[in-house]
Write a protein that holds these residues in place. Structure first.
Motif, short mmCIF file in Angstrom:
data_model
loop_
_atom_site.label_atom_id
_atom_site.label_comp_id
_atom_site.label_asym_id
_atom_site.label_seq_id
_atom_site.Cartn_x
_atom_site.Cartn_y
_atom_site.Cartn_z
N LEU A 133 0.80 -1.23 0.00
CA LEU A 133 0.00 0.00 0.00
C LEU A 133 0.83 1.27 0.00
CD1 LEU A 133 -2.95 1.10 0.03
CD2 LEU A 133 -2.72 1.31 2.50
N LEU A 134 1.76 1.40 0.96
CA LEU A 134 2.40 2.70 1.20
C LEU A 134 3.77 2.86 0.59
CD1 LEU A 134 1.32 3.19 4.93
CD2 LEU A 134 0.27 4.15 2.87
N HIS A 135 4.33 1.81 -0.01
CA HIS A 135 5.62 1.96 -0.68
C HIS A 135 5.48 2.96 -1.83
CE1 HIS A 135 9.60 0.96 -2.02
NE2 HIS A 135 9.17 0.60 -3.22
N GLU A 136 6.42 3.83 -1.98
CA GLU A 136 6.49 4.93 -2.94
C GLU A 136 5.94 6.24 -2.37
OE1 GLU A 136 4.55 3.72 -6.55
OE2 GLU A 136 6.28 2.56 -7.21
N SER A 137 5.13 6.16 -1.32
CA SER A 137 4.70 7.36 -0.60
C SER A 137 3.93 8.35 -1.45
CB SER A 137 5.94 8.06 0.01
OG SER A 137 5.60 8.99 0.98
N MET A 138 3.23 7.87 -2.47
CA MET A 138 2.49 8.78 -3.35
C MET A 138 1.22 9.30 -2.70
SD MET A 138 1.22 8.17 -7.25
CE MET A 138 0.01 9.29 -7.95
N LEU A 139 0.73 8.62 -1.67
CA LEU A 139 -0.47 9.10 -1.00
C LEU A 139 -0.27 10.51 -0.45
CD1 LEU A 139 -3.33 8.76 0.01
CD2 LEU A 139 -2.45 7.41 1.93
N ASN A 140 0.94 10.84 -0.05
CA ASN A 140 1.22 12.20 0.44
C ASN A 140 0.84 13.25 -0.59
OD1 ASN A 140 2.53 10.47 2.25
ND2 ASN A 140 4.08 11.98 2.75
N SER A 141 1.10 12.96 -1.86
CA SER A 141 0.77 13.91 -2.92
C SER A 141 -0.74 14.05 -3.09
CB SER A 141 1.41 13.47 -4.25
OG SER A 141 2.82 13.50 -4.15
N VAL A 142 -1.45 12.95 -2.94
CA VAL A 142 -2.92 13.00 -3.03
C VAL A 142 -3.49 13.87 -1.91
CG1 VAL A 142 -5.04 11.63 -2.98
CG2 VAL A 142 -3.02 10.76 -4.17
N LEU A 143 -2.95 13.69 -0.71
CA LEU A 143 -3.43 14.49 0.43
C LEU A 143 -3.08 15.97 0.25
CD1 LEU A 143 -2.65 12.16 3.46
CD2 LEU A 143 -4.62 12.18 1.91
N TYR A 144 -1.92 16.25 -0.34
CA TYR A 144 -1.57 17.64 -0.63
C TYR A 144 -2.59 18.24 -1.61
CZ TYR A 144 1.06 21.70 -2.26
OH TYR A 144 1.43 22.99 -2.60
N ALA A 145 -2.91 17.48 -2.65
CA ALA A 145 -3.90 17.95 -3.63
C ALA A 145 -5.27 18.14 -2.98
CB ALA A 145 -3.99 16.96 -4.79
N ARG A 146 -5.63 17.21 -2.11
CA ARG A 146 -6.92 17.33 -1.40
C ARG A 146 -6.99 18.63 -0.61
NH1 ARG A 146 -7.15 13.83 3.84
NH2 ARG A 146 -5.79 15.59 4.43
N ASP A 147 -5.94 18.92 0.13
CA ASP A 147 -5.95 20.10 1.00
C ASP A 147 -5.87 21.41 0.22
OD1 ASP A 147 -6.09 18.34 3.10
OD2 ASP A 147 -3.95 18.43 3.57
N ASN A 231 -10.38 11.07 3.25
CA ASN A 231 -11.01 12.38 3.43
C ASN A 231 -10.44 13.13 4.63
OD1 ASN A 231 -13.27 12.41 1.34
ND2 ASN A 231 -13.68 10.47 2.39
N THR A 232 -9.88 12.39 5.59
CA THR A 232 -9.47 13.04 6.83
C THR A 232 -8.03 12.78 7.25
OG1 THR A 232 -10.30 11.14 8.11
CG2 THR A 232 -11.83 12.98 7.73
N ILE A 233 -7.40 11.71 6.78
CA ILE A 233 -6.06 11.37 7.26
C ILE A 233 -5.06 12.46 6.87
CG2 ILE A 233 -5.35 10.05 5.21
CD1 ILE A 233 -4.02 8.08 7.21
N THR A 234 -4.06 12.66 7.71
CA THR A 234 -3.05 13.70 7.47
C THR A 234 -1.71 13.06 7.10
OG1 THR A 234 -2.29 13.75 9.78
CG2 THR A 234 -4.18 15.14 9.20
N THR A 235 -0.85 13.86 6.50
CA THR A 235 0.48 13.36 6.15
C THR A 235 1.27 13.01 7.41
OG1 THR A 235 1.27 15.65 6.03
CG2 THR A 235 0.62 14.60 3.97
N GLU A 236 1.01 13.71 8.50
CA GLU A 236 1.69 13.40 9.74
C GLU A 236 1.29 12.01 10.25
OE1 GLU A 236 4.30 13.59 12.74
OE2 GLU A 236 4.11 15.03 11.10
#
Length: 351
Positions: A133-147, A231-236
């Motif tokens: 799931l989290l390898h590559e850390s691309m979810l951080n970019s999705v959360l940035y776009a969301r915010d 919808n709610t999780i943060t990069t932290e």
């Protein structure tokens, strides 16, 4: 001549460059498009959300060849911004034009953290999942776009939820590979059984192995240990994803590994009780993500209903933020608690 040096953490710009360069070759895009479970599920989910997409503005994060952007146009999107950081964006432009969608899709070359969109968006779509799931850390970019870009309230993220699962297993293929060294004498008259320990050290190490797992090798029902609400999780919060698990073994066996996999869920407004789920479970058709296999140092013998409990922690490698580490604490039955940390090999340089 090579030499072994001390690993040091790569600076973020080099991490990103290596990551994006890996998506510049056709092979990885062929693998992803050819993964029918992945691509077909995304298309189904997008079309089932057509009421939320029709006449709306969509952002495709990490658009690659642009296939998800074109699915959104098929679902009625008014405008799609397809953001892609690597050179495959040039091919996406050609594909969009070849499908006569250039009036609806604008391919933007750059990272979502640096591009400037002309307007907020109503929907974000992204295929951001990596191994485990989290390898590559691309979810951080999705959360940035969301915010930064998603309209609030009422903005839609596809997929909107991810879940992580674990189960004990007996990897028969590995056992056969280790046993092989005991068969050499009968074949060739040379006893190589002393290779067993070396082979075990090489194969059952601390690397996260990405392999297809056979259902018969799984020794319990899966245990969910984490759920991420996009919808709610943060990069932290992504800096450490963790959770407890409890499994009850099916029967007498030797546990020599754990396997980890994920699902992502797409909401469906027309049938909220029947969301579209993309699963990488060994109990479902195989995907290009396969499963993450974590080999134990010492196999654990279990019997019917032996309970295995523990905790899983997932966090970025100290050498590269884009590489995932998985730490597992576990107890099988009355045995002593054990721990092991696993990682996917890092992009590193020598110093």
């Amino acid at each position: 001549m090579s030499h072994v040096g001390k690993k040091r953490k790569l600076d973020k710009s080099r991490q990103d460059r290596l990551y994006f360069d890996s998506y510049s070759d056709v092979t990885i895009h062929e693998e992803m498009i050819a993964d029918h479970v992945r691509t077909g599920t995304y298309r189904t989910a997008i079309l089932r959300n057509s009421e939320s997409i029709r006449d709306k503005v969509v952002l495709d994060v990490g658009a690659g060849t642009g296939v998800l952007s074109m699915f959104c146009v098929q679902a009625g999107a008014k405008k799609v911004y397809a953001v892609e950081a690597c050179s495959i964006a040039e091919q996406a432009v050609k594909i969009v034009k070849h499908n006569n969608m250039e009036d609806k899709i604008e391919v933007i070359r750059g990272t979502v953290e640096t591009v400037d969109l002309p307007e907020p968006v109503d929907v974000i779509v992204s295929e951001w999942m990596g191994y485990a799931l989290l390898h590559e850390s691309m979810l951080n970019s999705v959360l940035y776009a969301r915010d930064k870009w998603l309209r609030k309230p009422g903005g839609l993220i596809l997929p909107s939820k991810a879940e992580l699962y674990i189960a004990p297993m007996f990897d028969l293929v590995v056992e056969d590979r280790l046993h092989f060294w005991y068969t050499v004498k009968d074949q060739y008259g040379v006893d190589m059984s002393c290779m067993h320990d070396f082979a075990k050290k090489c194969i059952m190490n601390s690397d996260i192995a990405v392999n297809p797992v056979t259902v018969e090798d799984v020794l319990s029902h899966p245990a969910r240990f984490a759920e991420l609400d996009l919808n709610t999780i943060t990069t932290e919060e992504l800096r450490e994803v963790k959770g407890h698990f409890k499994c009850s073994c099916f029967g007498c066996a030797s546990v020599n590994s754990f396997c980890v996999w994920f699902t992502v869920t797409f909401p469906c407004p027309d049938k909220p009780q029947q969301p579209v789920v993309l699963s990488t479970s060994p109990f479902n058709p195989e995907t290009h993500w396969k499963q993450a296999v974590l080999y134990l140092d010492c196999p654990v013998n279990v019997v019917q209903d032996t309970v295995i409990t523990g905790e899983v922690r997932m966090y970025p490698s100290e050498h590269s933020d884009r590489h995932i580490c998985i730490h597992v604490d576990y107890t099988a039955g009355e045995q002593k608690r054990q721990s092991k940390t696993f990682s996917i090999p890092d992009w590193t340089v020598q110093s």
